[in-house]
Motif scaffolding. Structure first.
Motif, mmCIF file in Angstrom:
data_model
loop_
_atom_site.group_PDB
_atom_site.id
_atom_site.type_symbol
_atom_site.label_atom_id
_atom_site.label_comp_id
_atom_site.label_asym_id
_atom_site.label_seq_id
_atom_site.Cartn_x
_atom_site.Cartn_y
_atom_site.Cartn_z
ATOM 1 N N ALA A 128 0.799 -1.234 0.000
ATOM 2 C CA ALA A 128 0.000 0.000 0.000
ATOM 3 C C ALA A 128 0.832 1.286 0.000
ATOM 4 O O ALA A 128 0.458 2.256 -0.694
ATOM 5 C CB ALA A 128 -0.969 -0.023 1.181
ATOM 6 N N PRO A 129 1.964 1.372 0.741
ATOM 7 C CA PRO A 129 2.711 2.646 0.737
ATOM 8 C C PRO A 129 3.186 3.075 -0.655
ATOM 9 O O PRO A 129 3.460 4.260 -0.879
ATOM 10 C CB PRO A 129 3.907 2.356 1.659
ATOM 11 N N LEU A 130 3.238 2.134 -1.574
ATOM 12 C CA LEU A 130 3.607 2.455 -2.955
ATOM 13 C C LEU A 130 2.679 3.514 -3.560
ATOM 14 O O LEU A 130 3.088 4.320 -4.396
ATOM 15 C CB LEU A 130 3.500 1.152 -3.755
ATOM 16 N N PHE A 131 1.436 3.508 -3.121
ATOM 17 C CA PHE A 131 0.406 4.366 -3.727
ATOM 18 C C PHE A 131 0.081 5.604 -2.883
ATOM 19 O O PHE A 131 -0.855 6.334 -3.203
ATOM 20 C CB PHE A 131 -0.882 3.547 -3.944
ATOM 21 N N ALA A 132 0.846 5.829 -1.810
ATOM 22 C CA ALA A 132 0.549 6.970 -0.926
ATOM 23 C C ALA A 132 0.675 8.274 -1.713
ATOM 24 O O ALA A 132 1.690 8.508 -2.379
ATOM 25 C CB ALA A 132 1.524 6.970 0.249
ATOM 26 N N PRO A 133 -0.355 9.148 -1.677
ATOM 27 C CA PRO A 133 -0.305 10.397 -2.453
ATOM 28 C C PRO A 133 0.827 11.311 -1.993
ATOM 29 O O PRO A 133 0.919 11.647 -0.821
ATOM 30 C CB PRO A 133 -1.678 11.036 -2.187
ATOM 31 N N LEU A 170 3.398 1.246 -12.976
ATOM 32 C CA LEU A 170 4.392 1.716 -12.011
ATOM 33 C C LEU A 170 5.052 3.006 -12.485
ATOM 34 O O LEU A 170 5.251 3.938 -11.712
ATOM 35 C CB LEU A 170 5.467 0.635 -11.794
ATOM 36 N N ASP A 171 5.356 3.082 -13.758
ATOM 37 C CA ASP A 171 6.054 4.259 -14.275
ATOM 38 C C ASP A 171 5.210 5.531 -14.121
ATOM 39 O O ASP A 171 5.734 6.606 -13.871
ATOM 40 C CB ASP A 171 6.427 4.057 -15.748
ATOM 41 N N LYS A 172 3.868 5.373 -14.220
ATOM 42 C CA LYS A 172 3.002 6.551 -14.097
ATOM 43 C C LYS A 172 2.836 6.984 -12.643
ATOM 44 O O LYS A 172 2.466 8.122 -12.365
ATOM 45 C CB LYS A 172 1.638 6.251 -14.715
ATOM 46 N N LEU A 173 3.102 6.029 -11.714
ATOM 47 C CA LEU A 173 2.992 6.368 -10.294
ATOM 48 C C LEU A 173 4.092 7.323 -9.862
ATOM 49 O O LEU A 173 3.967 8.034 -8.873
ATOM 50 C CB LEU A 173 3.161 5.101 -9.449
ATOM 51 N N SER A 174 5.198 7.300 -10.586
ATOM 52 C CA SER A 174 6.418 7.900 -10.070
ATOM 53 C C SER A 174 6.300 9.395 -9.781
ATOM 54 O O SER A 174 7.049 9.921 -8.980
ATOM 55 C CB SER A 174 7.581 7.647 -11.034
#
Ligand SMILES: [Zn+2]
Ligand SMILES: [Zn+2]
Length: 358
Positions: A128-133, A170-174
């Protein structure tokens, strides 16, 4: 706990494939426990009473479950957070870290990949922390993995978190979520981990198909060694010897027993599959002077009784064996090594450390 102490929490200890308990196994276990309670003539005033009786009266493998999630461990050392592998266990590790993140506003994690086999990476998109705003919560995630595969660490993880395997790229999350950095591992690497740095990592390449590392984490004289996914072969593994020497805690691969490994039961030798056996784990831990040996990477086909028996095989060679289960926590302090049961189940093992001053 002192800021120099280690605590390692085990979120996934199953090898190769997730292996959740089936409903009928749970029912059968409850039925046996009820029968035992009625034979003992006990009545319970509350579910807490019943739980206490269960924990006091039945051994772990008769009342609980070793767990079905694949490899993931979380090490805490003062403010530092280090995760080893992103098997399916990382989902719950991430949920626990989200609690820390929300209360402090920031989180800094080193995630070490032992290797890229599916059971060690499949949980990554569910951390989940991967997606933290990023505008509200500051997450820094340093991903460490070997560099010699045809598909390197960054490419494998980007493929795992992208279509058609996963609905988010993943690349767009960065730009909007966790800040991700990539660090490469190689044999004999020494690197300081954490923020602030100070947790020493030492990596050695292990006997396992494809590039695979064992890790030693060391701080203030406390020493934890993770050697999942490795096997003994016939000759001594000098790299593993170098890594595991005098470990306070040695986690090692016990997927098989000796006869399975050698193929005496069914003529199918498991030599070269990359996994160890329980008798070797006990013998080996004794040989390298490990104080506590933890058996893991449990066979997905193994039930509770089988995993318990593997623990007994290792105990024939080493007095301090713990069979890993989801929820196990092990602390290494200046003077002691303590293994704590799940929930408030109490202390299973408490050892004095070799060389402790008091
Ligand atoms: Zn594995
Ligand atoms: Zn593997």
């Amino acid at each position: 706990m002192s800021p120099d102490d280690f605590e390692i929490c085990f979120y996934g200890v199953r090898g190769s494939l997730p292996a959740p308990a089936r409903g009928e196994e749970v029912e059968a276990q409850i039925a046996r426990a009820l029968l035992r309670a009625s034979e003992c003539g006990v009545r319970f005033a509350s579910s807490d009473d019943a739980l206490r009786w269960l924990r006091e009266s039945l051994p772990f493998h008769e009342r609980s479950h070793y767990g079905g999630d694949t490899t993931c461990f979380l090490v805490r050392c003062g403010p530092r957070r280090v995760i080893i592998d992103a098997g399916t266990g990382i989902r719950r590790a991430g949920a626990d870290l989200m609690g820390e993140l929300v209360s402090s506003g920031s989180l800094d994690v080193d995630l070490l990949f032992t290797h890229m086999h599916l059971d060690h990476v499949v949980g990554f998109p569910f951390f989940a922390p991967l997606f933290a705003p990023r505008d509200r919560l500051a997450v820094t995630l340093r991903l460490h993995g070997g560099s010699a595969w045809a598909n390197d660490l960054q490419r494998v993880l980007s493929q795992t978190v992208s279509a058609p395997l996963f609905p988010i790229e993943l690349d767009k999350l960065s730009h909007e979520a966790a800040a991700i950095e990539y660090e490469f591992i190689y044999d004999r690497l020494r690197r300081e981990l954490g923020d602030p740095p100070g947790l020493e990592l030492y990596a050695r390449r292990l006997h396992h198909p494809n590039e695979t590392y064992g890790y030693r984490l060391e701080h203030a004289g406390r020493r934890i060694v993770i050697a999942t996914d490795t096997e003994p072969y016939a000759a001594p593994d000098r790299a593993l010897n170098d890594l595991a020497d005098s470990a306070d805690v040695l986690y090692v691969d016990a997927q098989f027993d000796r006869d399975q490994y050698e193929g005496s039961y069914d003529g199918l030798s498991r030599v070269g599959w990359g996994h160890g056996y329980a008798e070797w784990c006990g013998q080996y831990a004794h040989q390298v002077g490990a104080r506590l040996v933890i058996l893991g990477h449990h066979d997905p086909a193994a039930g509770n009784q089988r995993i318990y028996e593997l623990g007994e095989r290792a105990r024939a060679y080493h007095p301090n064996v713990v069979v890993a289960f989801d929820g196990l926590r092990v602390r290494v302090t200046e003077t002691e090594i303590i293994a704590l049961s799940a929930g408030d189940g109490g202390t299973d093992v408490c050892l004095r450390r070799t060389g402790a001053q008091t």
